[in-house]
Design a protein around this motif. Structure first.
Motif, PDB file in Angstrom:
ATOM      1  N   GLU A   1     116.651  77.643  53.146  1.00 36.98           N
ATOM      2  CA  GLU A   1     117.255  78.003  51.859  1.00 36.98           C
ATOM      3  C   GLU A   1     118.367  77.000  51.592  1.00 36.98           C
ATOM      4  N   LEU A   2     118.556  76.682  50.342  1.00 32.85           N
ATOM      5  CA  LEU A   2     119.622  75.746  50.025  1.00 32.85           C
ATOM      6  C   LEU A   2     120.952  76.472  49.868  1.00 32.85           C
ATOM      7  N   ASN A   3     121.784  76.370  50.899  1.00 33.62           N
ATOM      8  CA  ASN A   3     123.138  76.898  50.757  1.00 33.62           C
ATOM      9  C   ASN A   3     124.023  75.774  50.222  1.00 33.62           C
ATOM     10  N   GLU A   4     125.277  76.081  49.967  1.00 36.44           N
ATOM     11  CA  GLU A   4     126.199  75.094  49.395  1.00 36.44           C
ATOM     12  C   GLU A   4     126.282  73.835  50.269  1.00 36.44           C
ATOM     13  N   GLU A   5     126.386  74.050  51.589  1.00 35.73           N
ATOM     14  CA  GLU A   5     126.519  72.934  52.519  1.00 35.73           C
ATOM     15  C   GLU A   5     125.272  72.042  52.469  1.00 35.73           C
ATOM     16  N   ARG A   6     124.105  72.679  52.457  1.00 36.26           N
ATOM     17  CA  ARG A   6     122.830  71.952  52.417  1.00 36.26           C
ATOM     18  C   ARG A   6     122.712  71.145  51.123  1.00 36.26           C
ATOM     19  N   ARG A   7     123.148  71.746  50.017  1.00 36.92           N
ATOM     20  CA  ARG A   7     123.113  71.034  48.730  1.00 36.92           C
ATOM     21  C   ARG A   7     123.981  69.776  48.801  1.00 36.92           C
ATOM     22  N   LYS A   8     125.167  69.931  49.415  1.00 36.69           N
ATOM     23  CA  LYS A   8     126.066  68.771  49.518  1.00 36.69           C
ATOM     24  C   LYS A   8     125.443  67.683  50.391  1.00 36.69           C
ATOM     25  N   GLU A   9     124.746  68.095  51.470  1.00 32.18           N
ATOM     26  CA  GLU A   9     124.055  67.111  52.317  1.00 32.18           C
ATOM     27  C   GLU A   9     123.009  66.351  51.510  1.00 32.18           C
ATOM     28  N   LEU A  10     122.232  67.091  50.712  1.00 28.69           N
ATOM     29  CA  LEU A  10     121.190  66.452  49.905  1.00 28.69           C
ATOM     30  C   LEU A  10     121.796  65.489  48.892  1.00 28.69           C
ATOM     31  N   VAL A  11     122.943  65.875  48.323  1.00 26.93           N
ATOM     32  CA  VAL A  11     123.615  64.991  47.368  1.00 26.93           C
ATOM     33  C   VAL A  11     124.043  63.703  48.073  1.00 26.93           C
ATOM     34  N   LYS A  12     124.541  63.826  49.318  1.00 27.64           N
ATOM     35  CA  LYS A  12     124.932  62.623  50.084  1.00 27.64           C
ATOM     36  C   LYS A  12     123.719  61.714  50.287  1.00 27.64           C
ATOM     37  N   VAL A  13     122.585  62.315  50.648  1.00 28.93           N
ATOM     38  CA  VAL A  13     121.360  61.523  50.856  1.00 28.93           C
ATOM     39  C   VAL A  13     120.964  60.837  49.544  1.00 28.93           C
ATOM     40  N   ALA A  14     121.071  61.576  48.427  1.00 19.82           N
ATOM     41  CA  ALA A  14     120.743  61.001  47.116  1.00 19.82           C
ATOM     42  C   ALA A  14     121.654  59.806  46.822  1.00 19.82           C
TER      43      ALA A  14
END
Length: 185
Positions: free
Chosen positions: A104-117
């Protein structure tokens, strides 16, 4: 201009944009997608290969990716490559198949994905700047060798710079759209 092809530079810059789109398409927002694993490379047979060259990737259900490794001896390496990919995925090994649950995308996971982007976007910007530098070097050489006048060289340099600015701004716009898509709850 003799020896200078601005269309070729444009084609190469567009290639950087296309590769960013491909990379970002893999960053799915909480849903499984086969393209999510496309950027993953596996140390196989003495070189780094895309995961798609050692396994078949499928999506049997919305929150699960299935990776069928062709060579049994490669299962551990594929699993390690997925774990080390900074995608935050933990594959479960089942024989020659890896099941990769999509968290599930939690806030932390979303931020990680943004870093990868952001990393993907920076790689694309660097590629565009390399193309620009190649173009500028070619222009300087043509001018130095007397194959192009200083005015023509300057005019073409301005066109290359304008094209670079437009391409980078397109990359930034693409990144911003993806970032808002990822952060949308």
């Amino acid at each position: 201009m003799a020896g200078f092809d601005i269309k070729e530079l444009k084609r190469r810059m567009d290639g950087a944009v296309a590769s960013l789109h491909a990379g970002l398409s893999g960053l799915r927002t909480g849903r499984a997608s086969a393209s999510l694993l496309e950027p993953v490379t596996v140390e196989a047979y003495g070189s780094n290969m895309p995961i798609t060259q050692v396994a078949t990737i499928s999506v049997p259900e919305p929150r699960m990716i299935s990776v069928s490794v062709w060579d049994k001896s490669m299962v551990g390496k594929v699993e390690r490559a997925i774990r080390d990919s900074n995608l935050g995925l933990n594959p479960i090994t089942d024989g020659t198949t890896l099941r990769v649950p999509i968290p599930e995308l939690n806030e932390e996971r979303r931020k990680e994905l943004v870093k990868v982007a952001h990393q993907y976007a920076e790689q694309a910007r660097v590629a565009v700047r390399h193309v620009r530098r190649d173009g500028m070097d070619t222009l300087k050489k043509l001018e130095k060798d007397g194959e192009m006048s200083q005015d023509d060289s300057r005019q073409m340099s301005d066109r290359v710079q304008k094209m670079t600015d437009e391409t980078i701004s397109e990359l930034d716009k693409t990144l911003a759209e993806k970032e808002s898509e990822i952060m949308q709850v």
